[in-house]
Design an enzyme around this catalytic site. Sequence first.
Site, PDB file in Angstrom:
ATOM      1  N   HIS A  32       0.704  -1.045   0.215  1.00 46.73           N
ATOM      2  CA  HIS A  32      -0.116   0.091  -0.043  1.00 46.73           C
ATOM      3  C   HIS A  32       0.838   1.232   0.030  1.00 46.73           C
ATOM      4  CE1 HIS A  32      -4.143  -2.021   0.366  1.00 46.73           C
ATOM      5  NE2 HIS A  32      -3.213  -2.866   1.136  1.00 46.73           N
ATOM      6  N   ASP A  34       2.642   2.070  -3.151  1.00 49.06           N
ATOM      7  CA  ASP A  34       2.617   2.309  -4.423  1.00 49.06           C
ATOM      8  C   ASP A  34       1.865   3.764  -4.861  1.00 49.06           C
ATOM      9  OD1 ASP A  34       0.203   0.693  -4.373  1.00 49.06           O
ATOM     10  OD2 ASP A  34       1.017  -0.338  -6.126  1.00 49.06           O
ATOM     11  N   GLY A 118      -7.677 -14.505  -6.382  1.00 48.57           N
ATOM     12  CA  GLY A 118      -7.750 -13.768  -5.063  1.00 48.57           C
ATOM     13  C   GLY A 118      -7.024 -14.039  -4.037  1.00 48.57           C
ATOM     14  N   GLY A 120      -4.120 -12.618  -3.793  1.00 48.59           N
ATOM     15  CA  GLY A 120      -3.038 -11.487  -3.475  1.00 48.59           C
ATOM     16  C   GLY A 120      -1.917 -11.727  -4.556  1.00 48.59           C
ATOM     17  N   SER A 122      -1.949 -11.224  -7.988  1.00 45.49           N
ATOM     18  CA  SER A 122      -2.047 -10.416  -9.152  1.00 45.49           C
ATOM     19  C   SER A 122      -2.498 -11.132 -10.221  1.00 45.49           C
ATOM     20  CB  SER A 122      -0.958  -9.577  -9.321  1.00 45.49           C
ATOM     21  OG  SER A 122      -0.753  -8.688  -8.299  1.00 45.49           O
ATOM     22  N   SER A 124      -5.040 -10.549 -11.622  1.00 40.63           N
ATOM     23  CA  SER A 124      -5.575  -9.683 -12.862  1.00 40.63           C
ATOM     24  C   SER A 124      -4.525  -8.721 -13.661  1.00 40.63           C
ATOM     25  CB  SER A 124      -6.774  -8.753 -12.402  1.00 40.63           C
ATOM     26  OG  SER A 124      -6.063  -7.951 -11.246  1.00 40.63           O
ATOM     27  N   GLU A 156      -7.660  -1.180 -14.810  1.00 38.66           N
ATOM     28  CA  GLU A 156      -8.319  -1.467 -13.270  1.00 38.66           C
ATOM     29  C   GLU A 156      -9.177  -0.215 -12.844  1.00 38.66           C
ATOM     30  OE1 GLU A 156      -8.158  -3.944 -11.305  1.00 38.66           O
ATOM     31  OE2 GLU A 156      -6.496  -5.293 -12.001  1.00 38.66           O
ATOM     32  N   ASP A 168       1.556  -4.101  -9.499  1.00 39.58           N
ATOM     33  CA  ASP A 168       1.378  -5.374  -9.954  1.00 39.58           C
ATOM     34  C   ASP A 168       1.442  -5.565 -11.538  1.00 39.58           C
ATOM     35  OD1 ASP A 168       0.485  -5.528  -7.457  1.00 39.58           O
ATOM     36  OD2 ASP A 168      -1.691  -6.009  -7.690  1.00 39.58           O
ATOM     37  N   TYR A 220     -10.458  -1.224  -0.384  1.00 38.33           N
ATOM     38  CA  TYR A 220      -9.306  -1.030  -1.085  1.00 38.33           C
ATOM     39  C   TYR A 220      -9.386   0.700  -1.142  1.00 38.33           C
ATOM     40  CZ  TYR A 220      -5.013  -0.718  -4.229  1.00 38.33           C
ATOM     41  OH  TYR A 220      -3.771  -0.350  -4.639  1.00 38.33           O
TER      42      TYR A 220
HETATM   43  C1  GLA Z   1      -3.164  -4.505  -4.772  1.00 39.13           C
HETATM   44  C2  GLA Z   1      -2.691  -3.257  -5.950  1.00 39.13           C
HETATM   45  C3  GLA Z   1      -1.437  -2.762  -5.869  1.00 39.13           C
HETATM   46  C4  GLA Z   1      -0.669  -2.571  -4.414  1.00 39.13           C
HETATM   47  C5  GLA Z   1      -1.093  -3.691  -3.534  1.00 39.13           C
HETATM   48  C6  GLA Z   1      -0.807  -3.230  -2.054  1.00 39.13           C
HETATM   49  O1  GLA Z   1      -2.233  -5.477  -5.075  1.00 39.13           O
HETATM   50  O2  GLA Z   1      -3.197  -3.647  -7.219  1.00 39.13           O
HETATM   51  O3  GLA Z   1      -1.382  -1.600  -6.602  1.00 39.13           O
HETATM   52  O4  GLA Z   1      -1.682  -1.100  -3.991  1.00 39.13           O
HETATM   53  O5  GLA Z   1      -2.584  -4.004  -3.381  1.00 39.13           O
HETATM   54  O6  GLA Z   1       0.529  -3.175  -1.685  1.00 39.13           O
END
Ligand code: GLA
Length: 377
Positions: A32, A34, A118, A120, A122, A124, A156, A168, A220
């Site tokens: 969190h 970025d 889902g 975490g 990435s 997507s 996104e 990501d 988020y």
């Molecule tokens: C998700 C978002 C990223 C980042 C993370 C947390 O993966 O897509 O951009 O903010 O959460 O670090």
Amino acid sequence: MKERVSQKFAELYGDGAILFTSPGRINLIGEHTDYNGGFVFPGAVDKGIVAAIRLNGTDSVRAFALDLNESAEFGLNEEDKPAQSWACYIFGVCREIQKRGGKIGGFDTVFAGDVPLGAGMSSSAALESTFAFALNDLYNLGIEKFELARIGQSTEHNYCGVKCGIMDQFASVHGKAGHLMRLDCRSMEFNYFPFDPTRYGYRLVLVNSCVKHELVGSPYNDRRASCERVAAVLGQEFLRGATMEQLEAIKDKISEEDYLRARYVIGEEQRVLDVCEALEKGDYETVGERMYQTHWGMSRDYEVSCEELDFLATVAKECGVTGSRIMGGGFGGCTINLVKEELYDSFIATVTSAFAEKYGHEPKIYPVVISDGSRRL
Ligand code: GLA
């Protein structure tokens, strides 16, 4: 996966398809940060999306999602947005390329993936990067790699409802085997960082709680809004660079919730820098300590953990694991664990049985292999 995708493509659309792939990612630390203009420290993994694609000379896209056994067909104009959420990622990438002046037409595609959804990791971003990279290649658009990542991020934002940062998509496009990447999300400068914990007797492993994390329409975006509010009160564009002293000084001008969230982010900025410094010295103990701090910061201050993830981090600590924390956006998914070689087997056995006993199902275990980014196969 390559064979399954090619075979299905041949069955549905005939021959002549080209295969492309993009990976999911891990993030060692810097969560969190970025969208706050801070640092992140991701690497691409050996799990991703594979797509077979062939231009079809029309103005429409015919897509088949092999894992879901679902098809979609859509045009390339703004009003053609498909109903299925998975198809929106592909549609969004096409639209974002067009908005940047890229001339593209229709294509046929079949895709599949092995990034757990889902978790975490990435999935997507892997999907977006695959299509951004492929269309850039097939139409010779000459779009730079970093812009391909931005195309995924804008997808996104504009088509999937998640105001994500750049980490990501950046990691998926730029990944390099054996290397993490340290990206400064303010200047967008980055460098590759050779990363081989086994040289120092450690391993990285993900433990998936199998609690589905869902960022769409989720808290988020609220977390991001909190950070932006605090930055605005501080008179800054980003929270990056703010100090705890500055935060204390405005404490009575912001809500308690925003204060705690900003406190987490400011702490996390420092932890990424500490980890980079520690890695240069091979000091994995400090890396691990910071990982635990991140976990509990994300849990208590940022409030993006859940009971299952807190349990996983607690068990890891009890097993003597060097570092353990929630990875990615939170609200479910995996922990990332830095484990001493000699503790690895007993940790996996203990965490598996303890979790199963408490939650009625085993967590999934994925050893981390740092791999290459988007490419043509
Ligand atoms: C998700 C978002 C990223 C980042 C993370 C947390 O993966 O897509 O951009 O903010 O959460 O670090």
